[in-house]
Write a protein that holds these residues in place. Structure first.
Motif, PDB file in Angstrom:
ATOM      1  N   PRO A 157       0.860  -1.195   0.000  1.00 13.08           N
ATOM      2  CA  PRO A 157       0.000   0.000   0.000  1.00 13.08           C
ATOM      3  C   PRO A 157       0.892   1.238   0.000  1.00 13.08           C
ATOM      4  N   TYR A 158       0.330   2.398  -0.292  1.00 18.76           N
ATOM      5  CA  TYR A 158       1.166   3.604  -0.364  1.00 18.76           C
ATOM      6  C   TYR A 158       0.360   4.853  -0.016  1.00 18.76           C
ATOM      7  N   LEU A 159       1.098   5.897   0.306  1.00 15.98           N
ATOM      8  CA  LEU A 159       0.535   7.226   0.491  1.00 15.98           C
ATOM      9  C   LEU A 159       1.110   8.140  -0.583  1.00 15.98           C
ATOM     10  N   GLU A 173       5.799   2.100   4.085  1.00 17.54           N
ATOM     11  CA  GLU A 173       6.652   1.490   5.101  1.00 17.54           C
ATOM     12  C   GLU A 173       6.022   0.196   5.593  1.00 17.54           C
ATOM     13  N   ALA A 174       5.284  -0.463   4.720  1.00 17.14           N
ATOM     14  CA  ALA A 174       4.605  -1.703   5.087  1.00 17.14           C
ATOM     15  C   ALA A 174       5.537  -2.903   4.920  1.00 17.14           C
ATOM     16  N   ASN A 175       5.230  -3.972   5.651  1.00 15.96           N
ATOM     17  CA  ASN A 175       5.929  -5.260   5.535  1.00 15.96           C
ATOM     18  C   ASN A 175       7.438  -5.139   5.732  1.00 15.96           C
ATOM     19  N   GLY A 176       7.855  -4.228   6.601  1.00 13.19           N
ATOM     20  CA  GLY A 176       9.268  -4.077   6.895  1.00 13.19           C
ATOM     21  C   GLY A 176      10.082  -3.433   5.795  1.00 13.19           C
ATOM     22  N   GLN A 177       9.407  -2.862   4.779  1.00 10.36           N
ATOM     23  CA  GLN A 177      10.093  -2.211   3.660  1.00 10.36           C
ATOM     24  C   GLN A 177       9.863  -0.697   3.728  1.00 10.36           C
ATOM     25  N   ARG A 178      10.879   0.035   3.351  1.00  5.72           N
ATOM     26  CA  ARG A 178      10.723   1.492   3.233  1.00  5.72           C
ATOM     27  C   ARG A 178      10.943   1.867   1.774  1.00  5.72           C
ATOM     28  N   LEU A 179       9.873   2.251   1.108  1.00  2.00           N
ATOM     29  CA  LEU A 179       9.929   2.562  -0.322  1.00  2.00           C
ATOM     30  C   LEU A 179       9.419   3.972  -0.555  1.00  2.00           C
TER      31      LEU A 179
END
Length: 222
Positions: A157-159, A173-179
């Motif tokens: 998901p994203y903002l 910043e979902a599932n331990g990822q920072r994108l």
């Protein structure tokens, strides 16, 4: 009967109203977004919208480098290019033409890819990609998906945040990822395929920065 001076002053508002009505600017013609095949004929560019037989000549008012960009891609080999364009339709003086498309925006010009048969294009908000290492990212209203060779698809998901000067960013910043994906309105050419797009992109994944190009999908107008 009113004196001549009084009659003149009484008619002044009427004259002013007529003048204002006469000088109102005509409404601008609407622009259309069209996808289709772009080809060269007798030194000019022609555009055939997806699923249609009509051929439109391309008008260039100086805001686009489409002539140069298309010429470079057409020089790579025979056959038409795929183009995603926005412009105003107008009559054409060219013999045998079906009209003219006066360009206002060039979203994408490419030789590779599915073109008119791209699945899910109307649901796509944004696409971005880069090379060395290869990556591509697709964004819809339901989330984003990051594709990398030899790795599982990263769906998150994203903002979205709007920024000045037409820029915006997507972050997750979902599932331990920072994108983070940063997008700017800047003409961008893929160094491998030659594809031209109207946005530059910068992908930041867990502190690593990768640059590329981007363009909007069918579900987004700007």
């Amino acid at each position: 009967m009113l004196p001549a001076r009084s009659l003149l002053f009484a008619l002044l508002p009427l004259f002013a109203g007529c003048q204002m009505f006469a000088t109102q600017p005509e409404p601008a013609a609407p622009t259309l977004r069209l996808q289709g095949e772009l080809s060269a004929s007798n030194g000019a560019l022609q555009f055939r919208p997806c699923g249609e037989q009509r051929r439109l000549s391309i008008g260039n008012d100086g805001n686009s480098d489409i002539m140069r960009e298309a010429a470079l891609l057409l020089a790579d080999g025979p056959g038409p290019l795929f183009a995603d364009l926005r412009g105003q339709l107008a009559a054409s003086s060219a013999e045998g033409g079906d009209g003219k498309l006066q360009l206002s925006e060039v979203y994408r010009i490419q030789r590779e890819g599915p073109g008119c048969d791209e699945p899910g294009f109307n649901r796509l908000l944004l696409r971005a990609s880069g090379n060395e290492p290869d990556w591509s990212l697709s964004v819809t209203g339901k989330g984003l998906a990051l594709f990398r060779p030899g790795q599982p698809v990263l769906a998150l998901p994203y903002l979205e945040e709007a920024l000045p000067d037409g820029r915006y960013s997507l972050s997750s910043e979902a599932n331990g990822q920072r994108l983070e994906l940063w997008v700017a309105p800047q003409r961008c050419t893929d160094s491998m395929s030659g594809t031209v797009q109207h946005l530059s992109a910068e992908l930041r994944l867990n502190g690593q920065v990768q640059r590329g190009c981007a363009s909007i999908g069918g579900a987004r107008s700007r």
